[in-house]
Design an enzyme around this catalytic site. Structure first.
Site, PDB file in Angstrom:
ATOM      1  CB  SER A 115      -1.041   0.029   1.191  1.00 13.82           C
ATOM      2  OG  SER A 115      -2.052   1.043   1.007  1.00 13.82           O
ATOM      3  CG  HIS A 116       0.190   3.728   3.365  1.00 18.36           C
ATOM      4  ND1 HIS A 116      -0.969   2.661   3.160  1.00 18.36           N
ATOM      5  CD2 HIS A 116       0.457   4.076   4.410  1.00 18.36           C
ATOM      6  CE1 HIS A 116      -0.805   2.380   4.509  1.00 18.36           C
ATOM      7  NE2 HIS A 116      -0.303   3.233   5.414  1.00 18.36           N
ATOM      8  CG  ASP A 279      -2.479   3.811  -1.674  1.00 17.25           C
ATOM      9  OD1 ASP A 279      -3.257   3.879  -2.632  1.00 17.25           O
ATOM     10  OD2 ASP A 279      -2.546   3.167  -0.561  1.00 17.25           O
ATOM     11  CG  ASP A 281      -2.895  -0.430  -2.917  1.00 19.07           C
ATOM     12  OD1 ASP A 281      -2.448   0.567  -2.218  1.00 19.07           O
ATOM     13  OD2 ASP A 281      -3.630  -1.313  -2.187  1.00 19.07           O
ATOM     14  CG  ASP A 283      -6.068   0.691  -1.221  1.00 16.16           C
ATOM     15  OD1 ASP A 283      -5.121   1.940  -1.213  1.00 16.16           O
ATOM     16  OD2 ASP A 283      -6.017  -0.096  -0.623  1.00 16.16           O
ATOM     17  NE  ARG A 284      -4.161   4.009   2.945  1.00 16.77           N
ATOM     18  CZ  ARG A 284      -3.672   4.210   4.286  1.00 16.77           C
ATOM     19  NH1 ARG A 284      -3.202   5.148   4.480  1.00 16.77           N
ATOM     20  NH2 ARG A 284      -3.909   3.075   5.071  1.00 16.77           N
ATOM     21  CE  LYS A 378      -7.518   1.701   1.574  1.00 15.18           C
ATOM     22  NZ  LYS A 378      -7.455   1.190   3.046  1.00 15.18           N
TER      23      LYS A 378
END
Ligand code: G1P
Ligand code: ZN
Length: 545
Positions: A115-116, A279, A281, A283-284, A378
């Site tokens: 992710s982030h 982010d 991947d 999703d944010r 998300k």
């Protein structure tokens, strides 16, 4: 089963327990021979995929992405899958992977991402398993996989040369069909069904401008195609649009610290009308207007309040769900619209059942996650596009829309304070001492605040009635303000203490103040209540979002 299958003897690695969002470790840990293989085999052994299933594989392009994809494909071939769908170049954003799983009826997917978190040889890597509904594996599934990692003694793999991940098309790998698909096309087509692209295009043609920071992470290709090619924003609207293995040395975390260039652009002279980032991947989301940062909790509420302006939601919402640490702003909208609303534990996996059961349409988390029932993750670009759709119809600046929203529903001033890389024993001591003290808090006064209730948040899923205890400590004050404490489940170094601060100002109250001023009393109360400095030696947070 093909003759090329090799059964490799292995021994368990400790600590392969998936956290809030998959198994996340340092690259050096993941790169140990057999480490990724053990985890993937444990997932395959416990996921219960029917024979001849389809598996989706893709990641955010970080260091190790291609290596682990090659391993995962070879293991899928040896474990009875019929077909693997893999994003070109190994790229699939998390929401795009969720969509591909659903669209092609896959039994699940492996999403390779941390992710982030930063990427590169000394940074982080991760593997998430998503199930057939396109969403993160629920706890029962991740627990079973973890239990398997503790006893695993062999994994299955085929011995083949590297598979070409860069050319779209199908190849056969020991009886498994490997289909390299366009990473963007299916996702972009889905977005066209949800949003009024014509209205957004017309708004752009009329002079509406934006800037999007892809942070050298996975959303670059998606944003170039959707924002620039399909919606007509000027070339150069998408910044840092090429996915890099180390994200250019930055944290692909869209917040004021790591996306400060975007903040500067949006608060500077001649800023565009709209600014956003996503982010690692995809999703944010981070949402800014000219001279205004919209907190993710407010964004959720504002999107929900205006969602029917987008074609995909014009029939209305079925319900709104938010995670416990997320502010209650969305609850006010749900009440006004007469919709059911839900408070879930942290992590997108808890929204899956509500979405599948048609109980909620829009969900969100304070950690810059917003999404809907179009996928089971998300979705950063989805949030950006819904904002663009709303602004194209409302034709008002973001700041005006926010002002109008607060005037109607009241305002939940909000911030999260993170204390990072705290020694685990100290963080645990803080949490257990506070847990013990909760019972005595109601009625106590902290400055102008009086505690109404205090508890350790537990959740019973209204669909399958599964329960999840110890999901964070909440202290609710009279009048709707509160503070919550949680330990992060995604960190890879020590413990991260998250302190969630929220102050509610009702309609007619002080709606145009600065957030730090409005939260000052609650910050003081949080310290008094939890003894953060006493336990950790820290007198201020490392990150404020
Ligand atoms: C963090 C966020 C949480 C989010 C998760 C995965 O988890 O707080 O909302 O779902 O990342 O993106 P945490 O580190 O707090 O466990
Ligand atoms: Zn993410």
């Amino acid at each position: 089963m093909s003759a090329a299958v090799t059964v490799v003897e292995t021994t368990p690695f400790a600590g392969q327990k998936p956290g809030t969002s998959g198994l996340r470790k340092k690259v050096k840990v993941f790169a140990q021979p057999g480490y990724a293989e053990n985890f993937i085999q444990s997932v395959f052994d416990t996921a219960g995929a029917p024979a001849n299933s389809i598996l989706v594989i893709g990641g955010d392009g970080r260091y190790l992405n291609r290596t682990v994809i090659q391993i995962a494909i070879r293991m899928a071939a040896a474990n009875g899958y019929a077909k693997v769908l893999v994003g070109q170049g190994g790229i699939l954003s998390t929401p795009a992977a969720s969509h591909v799983i659903r669209k092609y009826g896959a039994s699940g997917g492996l999403i390779l991402s941390a992710s982030h978190n930063p990427g590169g040889p000394d940074e982080d890597f991760g593997i998430k398993y998503n199930i057939a509904n396109g969403g993160p594996a629920p706890e029962a599934v991740t627990e079973a996989a973890y239990a398997r990692t503790l006893t695993i003694d062999q994994y299955r793999i085929v011995d083949t040369p590297d598979i070409d991940l860069d050319t779209i098309g199908k190849t056969d790998v020991a009886g498994l069909t490997v289909h390299v698909i366009d990473s963007v096309a299916d996702y972009a087509a889905l977005m066209e069904t949800l949003f009024d692209f014509a209205a957004i295009r017309a708004n752009v043609a009329a002079g509406f401008t934006m800037t999007f920071d892809a942070m050298n992470a996975v959303t670059g290709p998606y944003a170039h195609e959707i924002l620039e090619n399909r919606l007509g924003f000027a070339k150069g609207t998408v910044k840092n649009g090429t996915p890099l293995e180390d994200f250019g040395g930055h944290h692909p975390d869209p917040n004021m610290v790591h996306a400060h260039a975007l903040f500067d652009a949006m608060f500077g002279a001649a800023s565009p009308d709209f600014g956003a980032a996503s982010d690692g991947d995809g999703d944010r989301n981070l949402i800014l207007g000219r001279g205004i940062f919209v907190t993710p909790s407010d964004s959720l509420a504002m999107l929900a309040a205006n969602a029917t302006l987008a074609p995909g939601y014009k029939a209305g919402l079925k319900g709104i769900a938010r995670s416990m640490p997320t502010s209650a702003a969305a609850d006010r909208v749900a009440e006004a619209l007469g919709l059911p609303y839900y408070e879930t534990p942290t992590g997108w996996k808890f929204f899956g059942n509500l979405l599948d059961a048609g109980m909620a349409t829009i969900c969100g988390e304070e950690s810059a996650g917003t999404g809907s029932d179009h996928v089971r993750e998300k979705d950063g670009l989805w949030a950006v596009l819904l904002w663009l759709n709303i602004l194209a119809i409302r034709k008002m600046p973001v700041a005006e829309l926010a002002k109008e929203h607060w005037a109607k529903y009241g305002r939940n001033y909000y911030a999260r304070h993170d204390y990072e890389a705290v020694e685990s024993a100290k963080a645990d001591a803080l949490m257990s001492e506070l847990t013990g003290a909760l019972g005595a808090l109601p009625g106590k006064r902290f400055g102008p605040l009086t505690v109404a209730t205090a508890d350790s948040f537990a959740y019973t899923d209204p669909v399958d009635h599964s329960t999840s205890a110890n999901q964070g400590l909440r202290v609710l004050f009279e009048g709707g303000s509160r503070v919550a404490f949680r330990l992060s489940g995604t960190g890879t170094e020590g413990a991260t203490i998250r302190v969630y601060l929220e102050r509610f100002e009702p309609v007619g109250g002080n709606l145009a103040a600065e957030t730090p001023d409005m939260l000052a009393d609650i910050i003081t109360a949080a310290e008094d209540i939890a003894g953060i400095a006493r336990h950790t030696g820290r007198t201020k947070p490392d990150v404020v979002t």
